[in-house]
Scaffold this active site. Structure first.
Site, mmCIF file in Angstrom:
data_model
loop_
_atom_site.group_PDB
_atom_site.id
_atom_site.type_symbol
_atom_site.label_atom_id
_atom_site.label_comp_id
_atom_site.label_asym_id
_atom_site.label_seq_id
_atom_site.Cartn_x
_atom_site.Cartn_y
_atom_site.Cartn_z
ATOM 1 N N CYS A 70 23.342 32.235 25.972
ATOM 2 C CA CYS A 70 22.800 31.481 24.840
ATOM 3 C C CYS A 70 22.023 32.348 23.851
ATOM 4 O O CYS A 70 21.679 31.895 22.765
ATOM 5 C CB CYS A 70 21.915 30.343 25.335
ATOM 6 N N CYS A 101 3.133 26.950 27.942
ATOM 7 C CA CYS A 101 2.298 27.605 28.945
ATOM 8 C C CYS A 101 1.193 26.628 29.340
ATOM 9 O O CYS A 101 0.487 26.095 28.481
ATOM 10 C CB CYS A 101 1.691 28.883 28.368
ATOM 11 N N HIS A 107 3.780 27.356 22.926
ATOM 12 C CA HIS A 107 5.189 26.958 22.990
ATOM 13 C C HIS A 107 6.020 28.122 23.505
ATOM 14 O O HIS A 107 5.933 29.237 22.994
ATOM 15 C CB HIS A 107 5.669 26.552 21.586
ATOM 16 N N HIS A 110 12.500 25.586 25.732
ATOM 17 C CA HIS A 110 12.941 24.289 26.235
ATOM 18 C C HIS A 110 13.599 24.455 27.593
ATOM 19 O O HIS A 110 14.038 25.554 27.944
ATOM 20 C CB HIS A 110 13.932 23.650 25.255
ATOM 21 N N ASP A 114 21.315 22.335 32.810
ATOM 22 C CA ASP A 114 22.628 22.977 32.955
ATOM 23 C C ASP A 114 22.525 24.393 33.538
ATOM 24 O O ASP A 114 23.340 25.251 33.250
ATOM 25 C CB ASP A 114 23.362 23.008 31.615
ATOM 26 N N ARG A 122 17.802 25.291 33.343
ATOM 27 C CA ARG A 122 17.835 26.479 32.495
ATOM 28 C C ARG A 122 16.610 26.445 31.598
ATOM 29 O O ARG A 122 16.559 25.689 30.635
ATOM 30 C CB ARG A 122 19.104 26.515 31.647
ATOM 31 N N CYS A 124 15.064 27.986 28.830
ATOM 32 C CA CYS A 124 15.516 28.803 27.708
ATOM 33 C C CYS A 124 14.265 29.184 26.900
ATOM 34 O O CYS A 124 13.678 28.341 26.231
ATOM 35 C CB CYS A 124 16.494 27.981 26.879
#
Length: 136
Positions: A70, A101, A107, A110, A114, A122, A124
Site C-alpha cells: 500500500c 498514540c 495521529h 488507520h 485485511d 493491517r 497502516c
C-alpha cells in the site's frame, strides 16, 4: 471502537510546532497523511522498534511489520494492548478507524481488517509519525 481517551501528554500547539518537523506536525497534530511510497519505513526491513515521533512511546516491533503493497509501513499488531487508541474517522466520504498514540494523542494512520494472521489486521501507519530504534 474504543472510546476517546485523554492522552497522557498534553502540550500547546506552539510546543508541538517547536518539537516536530513540519511533516511530523502535519501528520501527528493535524491528522495529515503522507503520499504513498514517499515516507520513511514503508520498504524498510531492518529489525528494531518503531516509536512515536512526538513522545517516543513504543508502538510497533519490526517482527509485526509486513509488506501490504500500500506504500505505508504496515503492522499486524501494536507493541502491546493499549499502545494505540481507535477513533471513528468519517472524513473523505468514508468511515474508517483512525489510530492514535495512546500516550500523546498523535495521529498515526488507520487500521483495516485485511491483514495477515494472527490478527487479520493491517495497521497502516504514516512513516513520519514514527522514529525507528534499530535492534542492538
Amino acid at each position: 471502537m474504543a472510546d476517546p481517551v485523554k492522552p497522557k501528554i498534553e502540550k500547546s500547539d506552539a510546543e508541538w510546532r517547536e518539537q516536530l518537523t513540519p511533516e511530523q506536525y502535519h501528520i501527528l497534530r493535524e491528522h495529515g497523511t503522507e503520499r504513498a511510497f514517499t515516507g520513511p519505513y514503508w520498504n524498510s526491513s531492518e529489525k528494531g522498534l518503531y516509536r512515536c515521533a512526538a513522545c517516543d512511546e513504543p508502538l510497533f516491533y519490526s517482527d509485526t511489520k509486513f509488506d501490504a503493497g500500500c506504500g505505508w509501513p504496515s503492522y499486524f499488531e501494536p507493541v502491546k494492548p493499549g499502545a494505540v487508541t481507535e477513533h471513528r474517522d468519517a472524513s473523505y466520504g468514508m468511515v474508517r478507524t483512525e489510530i492514535r498514540c495512546a500516550n500523546c494523542g498523535g495521529h498515526l494512520g488507520h487500521v483495516f481488517p485485511d491483514g495477515p494472521k494472527p490478527t487479520g489486521l493491517r495497521y497502516c501507519i504514516n512513516g513520519h509519525s514514527m522514529v525507528f530504534e534499530p535492534e542492538a
